[in-house]
Design a protein around this motif. Structure first.
Motif, PDB file in Angstrom:
ATOM      1  N   ARG A 675       0.779  -1.558   0.098  1.00 59.26           N
ATOM      2  CA  ARG A 675       0.099   0.260   0.178  1.00 59.26           C
ATOM      3  C   ARG A 675       0.873   1.108  -0.366  1.00 59.26           C
ATOM      4  NH1 ARG A 675      -4.871   1.754   0.564  1.00 59.26           N
ATOM      5  NH2 ARG A 675      -5.394   3.331   1.498  1.00 59.26           N
ATOM      6  N   MET A 676       0.612   2.259  -1.020  1.00 57.95           N
ATOM      7  CA  MET A 676       1.314   3.425  -1.150  1.00 57.95           C
ATOM      8  C   MET A 676       0.401   4.592  -0.226  1.00 57.95           C
ATOM      9  SD  MET A 676       3.327   3.093  -4.826  1.00 57.95           S
ATOM     10  CE  MET A 676       3.701   4.602  -4.822  1.00 57.95           C
ATOM     11  N   ALA A 677       0.750   5.280   0.266  1.00 52.05           N
ATOM     12  CA  ALA A 677       0.426   6.443   0.553  1.00 52.05           C
ATOM     13  C   ALA A 677       0.696   7.923   0.178  1.00 52.05           C
ATOM     14  CB  ALA A 677       0.715   7.305   1.908  1.00 52.05           C
ATOM     15  N   GLY A 822     -16.884  -4.228  -2.926  1.00 50.68           N
ATOM     16  CA  GLY A 822     -15.873  -5.064  -1.812  1.00 50.68           C
ATOM     17  C   GLY A 822     -15.366  -5.989  -1.910  1.00 50.68           C
ATOM     18  N   GLN A 823     -15.352  -6.083  -3.691  1.00 51.52           N
ATOM     19  CA  GLN A 823     -14.539  -7.711  -3.744  1.00 51.52           C
ATOM     20  C   GLN A 823     -13.553  -7.478  -4.279  1.00 51.52           C
ATOM     21  OE1 GLN A 823     -17.708 -10.087  -5.688  1.00 51.52           O
ATOM     22  NE2 GLN A 823     -19.252  -9.525  -4.424  1.00 51.52           N
ATOM     23  N   PHE A 824     -12.610  -7.077  -3.387  1.00 54.02           N
ATOM     24  CA  PHE A 824     -11.389  -6.155  -4.030  1.00 54.02           C
ATOM     25  C   PHE A 824     -10.414  -7.768  -5.266  1.00 54.02           C
ATOM     26  CE2 PHE A 824     -11.847  -3.591  -0.115  1.00 54.02           C
ATOM     27  CZ  PHE A 824     -12.218  -2.914  -1.235  1.00 54.02           C
ATOM     28  N   GLN A 825     -10.537  -8.671  -4.349  1.00 52.31           N
ATOM     29  CA  GLN A 825      -9.677 -10.057  -5.365  1.00 52.31           C
ATOM     30  C   GLN A 825     -10.476 -10.578  -5.996  1.00 52.31           C
ATOM     31  OE1 GLN A 825      -6.139 -11.082  -3.961  1.00 52.31           O
ATOM     32  NE2 GLN A 825      -6.779 -11.862  -6.011  1.00 52.31           N
ATOM     33  N   ALA A 856      -5.096   0.684  -8.998  1.00 49.67           N
ATOM     34  CA  ALA A 856      -5.922   1.816  -7.742  1.00 49.67           C
ATOM     35  C   ALA A 856      -6.547   0.813  -6.777  1.00 49.67           C
ATOM     36  CB  ALA A 856      -6.321   2.790  -8.640  1.00 49.67           C
ATOM     37  N   ILE A 857      -6.987  -0.243  -7.682  1.00 45.93           N
ATOM     38  CA  ILE A 857      -8.149  -1.586  -6.549  1.00 45.93           C
ATOM     39  C   ILE A 857      -7.026  -1.911  -4.990  1.00 45.93           C
ATOM     40  CG2 ILE A 857      -8.925  -3.413  -6.229  1.00 45.93           C
ATOM     41  CD1 ILE A 857     -10.331  -2.098  -9.116  1.00 45.93           C
ATOM     42  N   GLY A 862      -7.228  -1.117   1.152  1.00 49.27           N
ATOM     43  CA  GLY A 862      -6.896  -1.554   2.729  1.00 49.27           C
ATOM     44  C   GLY A 862      -7.388  -2.755   2.836  1.00 49.27           C
ATOM     45  N   GLN A 863      -6.269  -3.457   2.103  1.00 48.10           N
ATOM     46  CA  GLN A 863      -7.255  -4.793   2.674  1.00 48.10           C
ATOM     47  C   GLN A 863      -5.672  -5.384   1.119  1.00 48.10           C
ATOM     48  OE1 GLN A 863     -10.448  -7.222   1.045  1.00 48.10           O
ATOM     49  NE2 GLN A 863     -12.035  -6.270   2.689  1.00 48.10           N
TER      50      GLN A 863
END
Length: 1003
Positions: A675-677, A822-825, A856-857, A862-863
Motif C-alpha cells: 500500500r502506497m500513501a 468490496g470484492q477486491f480480489q 488503484a484497487i 485497505g486489504q
C-alpha cells in the motif's frame, strides 16, 4: 411390459397450437403479435414463398419441422430476425440454412460464443445463421443475408413431450399465413395403434386423403391460403410401452406407464399470500383468465385472509384483505389498480407468519435484483405457481412448486376452473426410484417430481441389454405404490429416445440452472438441443469453423481436423507476444508518468492547437506505434501521425520519442505490491525529473455541467405536483414504452427530486425492454453504479460477461462493480484477465487503462490483494491528480473525449499529449470506450471536459447513444473523489460540455 411397435404407438397432443409458423412468418398473431424484423426499417416486408410442415409423433413424443423459403423483394440484401415463444415442454432440436444451394445443419455452440461469431462474420458480409434461446422458453433466429431479390431457405424443428386428455390426445395445427403460399406441403405421421386417427376439425380447407397404413398422410397444394386449424383425435394408450435408441455410443430408453392419479384433497388454508407479478412484462398476461381463475379459487377456499405482495424491482409491503364466503371484491379492486411497471425481482421478499399457502402469479422471468433466480423462495408453507404468459419460464415455476410441496398450473393450457381445482388437490409425486446400477442409470423423473398426468414418462441410460425399474409413487411413504417397468432386450428402435432423455435431463437441471449450468451446456451440446446457454450456428466455410474453433457438421469434419492441426502449431506464442506488447506500451506510460513537464504557458502555436487534424479532408489518427510527447519535450524531432495519405508532420512542438528512464532498484519496482500513501496532488517529481519540485496548489474541485433531455414529458413532470407525478409518468409511458431514453430521463428526474426508490423502479424497466440486450444491460448497470447501487448492478454485469465474454469491457465493468461492493480480489483478477488476453484491434491499449485501475484497487482497498499472477513487468502503481473516463453503449460508433487546460490547449485524439503533460489514451473508433485522460500534476486553473460525437452510427437499435463520463481527482490515492454524468447523443458531430476541474483557485 409391452414394447411399442409401429402399429401400436399412439400420439398425444394436448390442445397445443402449432403457433411456430405464425411467429416465423412475421404475422400478427392474436396470441403473440410477433413480427419478422429486417435490418433496414424502410424495406419492403420479407414474405414466405413456400412452406413444408411435417410432424412425426411417437407415444408422448413429437417432432415438428418447418421448412420455409423466404423471399426478399428488395434490391439490397438484408438481415432477418424474428423471435417466438414455444410452449412448456417444447425444445428446438434442429436449425438448418441453405449454403450454396445445399442445406447445412447448425451445430451446437456455447451461446455467447455463437453470438459473437455471428456478429463478427456478419461484418464480413457472408452467410451466418443463428438460433438462440433468450429468457424463459423464448427463442430468437437471425439470418444473414436475405439476398437482394432472392430467396433463403430456413429449417427449424422442435421436440416436445405431449399432454393428454381424458379421451386420448389431440393433434392441433393452427396456421395463419397472411398471403397465399406458392407451394404448401403437409406431412403427418401418427403411430395410433389399430385405430385410424379421426379428424375432429378442419378449417384449413384441406381435402384430407386416406391415411396410408393407418398412420400417415401427405397433402400438397399450390397457391394455398394456409389459414385455419386442423385437429386430429387419437385413442389413448392403456398398456406400458418402451422404445430405445443409440446416440454417441450409448443406449437410451423411453417408456410410458399408465398410473392411477386419483388426487388427494388439500386441507383448506386459513391464511394465504398472493405474490402478484406487477412488473412491466406482466402486462402481457391474460388478465381476464387470471381473474376468472382467482374467482374459482377463492370460491373453493370460502373464508380466508389474503396478504397481497406486489413484485416489481423489489417486493412491496404486504396488504391484508379478508375474503369471506369466496367474496374477494375488495382485493380484486386493488389488483385492478395495479400499475405494471419496473423489472421483476424477488429482493425484499420475506416469510409471513402463519401463512399456510403462497400463490405466485407470474411469468417466472426473474431479470433483476440481488436475489437472482433462487431454487427455493425464502418462505415456509406450500407454494403454488401460476403461469400467466406465453413468454414465460415454466421450468423455474414448476421447480418452485415442486420444492415447496405445491402445484404448478399453466393458464395458457388449463381452464380457470380446472386450474383452481388442481390447487385444491394434492398431486402425487415420485417418492423413490430403484434400479440396478449395472443395468440402468441417470433415470428421469427424479424423486420429488410431480406426476401430473398418465401415462407416466420414464427415460434413462441403459448399461446392460435389459433392465427393470421400480418407481415408488404417492403422497407420502405410508401410501406409496410401486410401479415396475421392465425393459426387455428386444424393443423397437427410435432416434427419438436418446433426445427424449436429454430433454428430460435438461428440464430437471434447469430448475436450478446456476448450480447445473455446465452439465446443461454439455448435454445440450452433445444432443443438439437449444437451451439458455447453447445455440445452433451455421457458418459458410470450413475456414470460419476453424477460425472460431467450432466443430462443423459431418460433411466438413475431415478438412476441419486437418486445418485445426496446422492452426494449433501457429498459436503457441500468441499470449507471450501479447504480454510483451503490453509491457512495451506500459513502459512508455511509465516514462510519461516519471517525466517532468513544464507548467508555463505553451508557445503560441501549441496554444492555438496547431496540430494537423486532417489530410485531404480525412481524419488524422496517431500512428499506432508512436509515442507522442507534448511541446517543450527534450527531444526535437517532428511528430508523425497516421492518415489515409500516409505519415504527416504535426505541430513543430510535438515529437516522437522515448523518455530516458533512470534505473530503479528491485525493491522500488515491488513497491506497487504494498500500500502506497500518496497526496492528492503529486508535487514531487520522480528521479527522472530535472528540476526542483514546485509547490502543490490546493486540491481540485469537480463541477458537473447539468444535463437534461429537452423531451416534452419532462416538462410535464416538472409542472406536476409531487403527488401526481407517478400517474403522469405512467400516462406518458404509453407513448414511450419502447424508448430506453424515456426511462433514463424520468429516472434521473425522480433521483433529482429526492425520490430514489421511484427512480430505481423506473430505471429497472430497461431490464424488461429487450431480452438479453447487452447495450441496455450495460447502460442500466452503469447508471445503477452512478446511483450508488453496485449491488444491483453486479448481477446485470455478470450476465453481460456471460453474453459478451469476448469484449474486454465486460470484464472491466464487472471488475469495477466488484470493487464497489468490496470484492477486491475478484476485481483485480478480472482486470488481469482482461490484460493478459489478446483482444480485438478495435480496443487498442485498453490493457493500460485496466492496469491503472487494477493497481488503484490494490493500493486503496485497505486489504492485502494477491498480485502474484500479474506479470512483473507490469507491477507499477501510477497515481494521478486528474482523470477523466468516457464510455458509451453503442458498437461501431466513435465518440471523442476532449479536455482543455487553463492555457487553452486541448487534449484529444489528434493531440494525445499536451505541453504540460496531459495524456489522452488511444482513440476507440469501434465503440464502447473507455477513453481516458490523465494528468499527474496539473497547473492551477480550470479544466474544461467535453465529448464530441464523431459518429458513424447515429443510434443504437433502441434509441440514441448513451454516454457516461467520470471526472476523478486524486486517482489511486486515499483522497480520490469522483462525479459521474450520463448523457444521450442524438446527432453526429454533436459536442457537449460535461464539467470542469478547478485546481487551486485562480492563478
Amino acid at each position: 411390459m409391452h414394447a411399442f411397435t409401429p402399429s401400436e404407438l399412439s400420439a398425444h397432443w394436448l390442445v397445443r397450437c402449432a403457433c411456430f409458423p405464425i411467429l416465423v412468418l412475421g404475422l400478427v398473431s392474436a396470441a403473440f403479435g410477433q413480427a419478422m424484423r429486417v435490418s433496414a426499417p424502410d424495406a419492403q416486408p420479407v414474405t414466405i414463398e413456400s412452406a413444408t410442415v411435417s410432424a412425426e409423433i411417437t407415444g408422448r413424443l413429437a417432432v415438428t419441422t418447418f421448412d420455409l423459403v423466404f423471399r426478399n423483394p428488395n434490391a439490397r440484401p438484408l438481415e432477418g430476425a424474428f423471435e417466438f415463444p414455444l410452449l412448456d415442454g417444447q425444445s428446438v432440436v434442429r436449425f438448418a440454412l441453405d449454403i450454396d444451394g445445399k442445406l447445412r445443419d447448425g451445430v451446437p455452440v456455447e451461446k455467447t460464443k455463437a453470438r459473437v461469431v455471428f456478429e463478427e462474420i456478419e461484418r464480413r458480409r457472408v452467410d451466418p445463421g443463428l438460433i438462440e434461446k433468450t429468457d424463459g422458453n423464448n427463442y430468437r433466429v437471425r439470418v444473414f443475408p436475405l439476398p437482394a431479390g432472392g430467396t433463403r431457405r430456413v429449417v427449424i424443428a422442435y421436440q416436445e413431450d405431449l399432454g393428454l386428455t381424458d379421451s386420448g390426445s389431440a393433434y392441433r395445427l393452427a396456421l395463419n399465413f397472411p398471403a397465399p403460399l406458392k407451394t404448401f406441403r403437409l406431412s403427418l405421421t401418427a403411430h395410433a395403434g389399430e385405430t385410424v386417427p379421426v379428424t375432429t376439425r378442419n378449417t384449413l380447407g384441406l381435402d384430407l386423403p386416406a391415411w396410408q397404413s393407418q398412420r400417415a398422410l401427405v397433402i400438397e397444394k399450390a397457391d394455398f391460403a394456409a389459414q385455419g386449424v386442423l385437429e386430429i383425435a387419437l385413442p389413448p394408450a392403456h398398456r406400458p410401452r418402451v422404445i430405445a435408441g443409440e446416440h454417441g455410443g450409448a443406449r437410451y430408453f423411453y417408456g410410458e406407464v399408465p398410473v392411477d392419479l386419483t388426487p388427494r384433497p388439500r386441507p383448506a388454508p386459513r391464511k394465504v399470500a398472493l405474490l402478484w407479478d406487477s412488473s412491466g412484462s406482466a402486462l402481457t398476461a391474460d388478465a381476464a383468465k387470471t381473474f376468472a381463475f382467482l374467482d374459482a379459487w377463492f370460491s373453493a377456499l370460502g373464508t380466508v385472509d389474503v396478504h397481497l405482495v406486489r413484485l416489481r424491482d423489489r417486493a412491496e409491503a404486504p396488504i391484508v384483505f379478508p375474503v369471506s364466503g369466496g367474496n374477494w371484491a375488495e382485493l380484486k379492486r386493488e389488483l385492478l389498480t395495479t400499475a405494471y411497471d419496473g423489472a421483476t425481482s424477488l429482493d425484499g421478499l420475506a416469510d409471513l407468519a402463519d401463512v399456510d399457502e403462497w400463490l405466485l402469479v407470474s411469468d417466472g422471468v426473474i431479470n433483476y435484483g440481488t436475489s437472482g433466480r433462487p431454487s427455493r423462495l425464502p418462505v415456509r408453507g406450500v407454494v403454488h405457481t401460476v403461469l400467466t404468459s406465453a413468454r414465460a419460464d415454466a421450468a423455474w415455476l414448476r421447480g418452485i412448486a415442486g420444492r415447496h410441496g405445491g402445484e404448478f398450473v399453466d393458464l395458457i393450457t388449463l381452464s380457470a376452473d380446472d386450474a383452481a381445482k388442481r390447487l385444491r388437490s394434492e398431486t402425487c409425486r415420485v417418492l423413490d426410484v430403484t434400479t440396478d446400477a449395472a443395468d440402468v442409470a441417470h433415470v428421469f423423473p427424479e424423486p420429488g417430481t410431480l406426476v401430473a398426468m398418465s401415462p407416466l414418462v420414464v427415460t434413462g441410460k441403459l448399461r446392460g441389454p435389459s433392465a427393470t425399474l421400480r418407481l415408488s409413487i404417492g403422497y407420502a411413504a405410508e401410501d406409496a405404490r410401486v410401479v415396475a417397468i421392465p425393459i426387455p432386450p428386444e424393443v423397437p428402435e427410435s432416434a427419438l429416445a436418446p433426445r427424449a432423455w436429454a430433454a428430460a435431463k435438461i428440464a430437471a437441471l434447469t430448475i436450478d440452472l446456476e448450480r447445473n449450468r455446465e452439465d446443461v451446456r454439455r448435454t445440450s451440446r452433445d444432443f443438439g438441443i437449444v437451451t439458455t446457454d447453447t445455440s445452433l450456428l451455421v457458418l459458410e466455410t470450413v475456414a470460419d469453423y476453424v477460425t472460431y474453433d467450432i466443430r462443423p457438421p459431418a460433411e466438413l469434419l475431415g478438412e476441419w481436423e486437418a486445418r485445426k492441426q496446422a492452426q494449433a502449431r501457429a498459436r503457441g506464442k500468441e499470449r507471450e507476444d501479447h504480454l510483451t506488447q503490453v509491457a512495451a506500451a506500459f513502459q512508455k506510460k511509465v516514462a510519461w508518468w516519471e517525466k517532468k513537464f513544464p507548467k508555463d504557458p505553451p508557445p503560441p502555436k501549441a496554444a492555438q492547437n496547431g496540430v494537423a487534424r486532417s489530410v485531404g479532408g480525412r481524419p488524422v489518427r496517431p500512428a499506432p506505434d508512436a509515442t507522442v510527447l507534448g511541446p517543450g519535450s527534450d527531444v526535437s524531432s517532428p511528430a508523425l501521425m497516421e492518415s489515409d495519405e500516409g505519415m504527416v508532420e504535426l505541430s513543430p512542438f510535438s515529437v516522437t520519442a522515448e523518455a530516458t528512464l533512470r534505473a530503479r532498484a528491485d525493491a522500488d519496482r515491488r513497491g506497487s505490491e504494498r500500500r502506497m500513501a500518496a497526496p492528492p496532488l503529486m508535487a514531487a517529481r520522480s528521479a527522472a525529473g530535472d528540476g526542483a519540485a514546485e509547490p502543490a496548489p490546493e486540491g481540485p474541485a469537480i463541477a458537473l455541467q447539468p444535463w437534461s433531455s429537452d423531451a416534452g414529458y419532462l416538462d410535464r413532470l416538472r409542472r406536476t405536483a409531487p403527488a401526481r407525478r407517478l400517474a403522469v409518468y405512467l400516462d406518458e409511458r404509453t407513448d414511450h414504452a419502447r424508448q430506453p431514453g424515456f426511462y433514463l430521463d424520468v429516472a434521473e428526474f425522480f433521483f433529482d427530486e429526492g425520490e430514489p426508490a421511484l427512480g430505481l423502479r423506473v430505471l429497472s424497466n430497461l431490464a424488461e425492454l429487450e431480452l438479453e440486450d447487452v447495450a441496455l444491460l450495460r447502460v442500466l448497470a452503469l447508471r445503477l453504479m452512478q446511483a450508488q447501487r453496485a449491488d444491483l448492478a453486479l448481477p446485470l454485469l455478470e450476465r453481460v460477461l456471460q453474453l459478451r465474454p469476448d469484449e474486454p469491457q465486460s470484464r472491466r465493468d464487472l471488475a469495477l462493480a466488484c470493487r464497489d461492493v468490496g470484492q477486491f480480489q475478484r476485481a483485480v483478477d478480472l482486470l488481469w484477465q482482461l490484460v493478459e488476453s489478446p483482444s480485438s484491434q478495435r480496443f487498442p491499449e485498453i490493457e493500460l487503462i485496466a492496469l491503472g485501475e487494477l493497481h488503484a484497487i490494490a493500493e486503496m482497498c485497505g486489504q492485502r490483494v494477491d498480485l502474484s499472477r500479474v506479470d512483473a513487468r507490469l507491477r507499477r502503481h501510477l497515481p494521478v491528480d486528474l482523470r477523466v473516463v468516457l464510455t458509451w453503449d453503442a458498437n461501431d460508433c466513435d465518440i471523442d473525449l476532449w479536455v482543455t487546460d487553463p492555457h487553452g490547449e486541448k487534449a484529444f485524439y489528434s493531440q494525445p499529449l499536451t505541453y504540460q503533460g496531459g495524456r489522452m489514451s488511444r482513440d476507440f473508433t469501434g465503440g464502447y470506450g473507455p477513453e481516458e485522460f490523465l494528468l499527474r500534476s496539473p497547473v492551477r486553473g480550470k479544466y474544461r471536459v467535453q465529448i464530441n460525437y464523431f459518429g458513424q452510427s447515429s443510434a443504437t437499435p433502441l434509441g440514441p447513444v448513451t454516454a457516461q463520463v467520470k471526472l476523478i481527482t486524486g486517482f489511486g490515492t486515499a483522497e480520490q473523489q469522483e462525479k459521474t454524468l450520463t448523457v444521450r447523443l442524438t446527432d453526429q458531430k454533436q459536442s457537449l460540455d460535461i464539467g470542469t476541474f478547478e485546481v487551486g483557485g485562480k492563478q
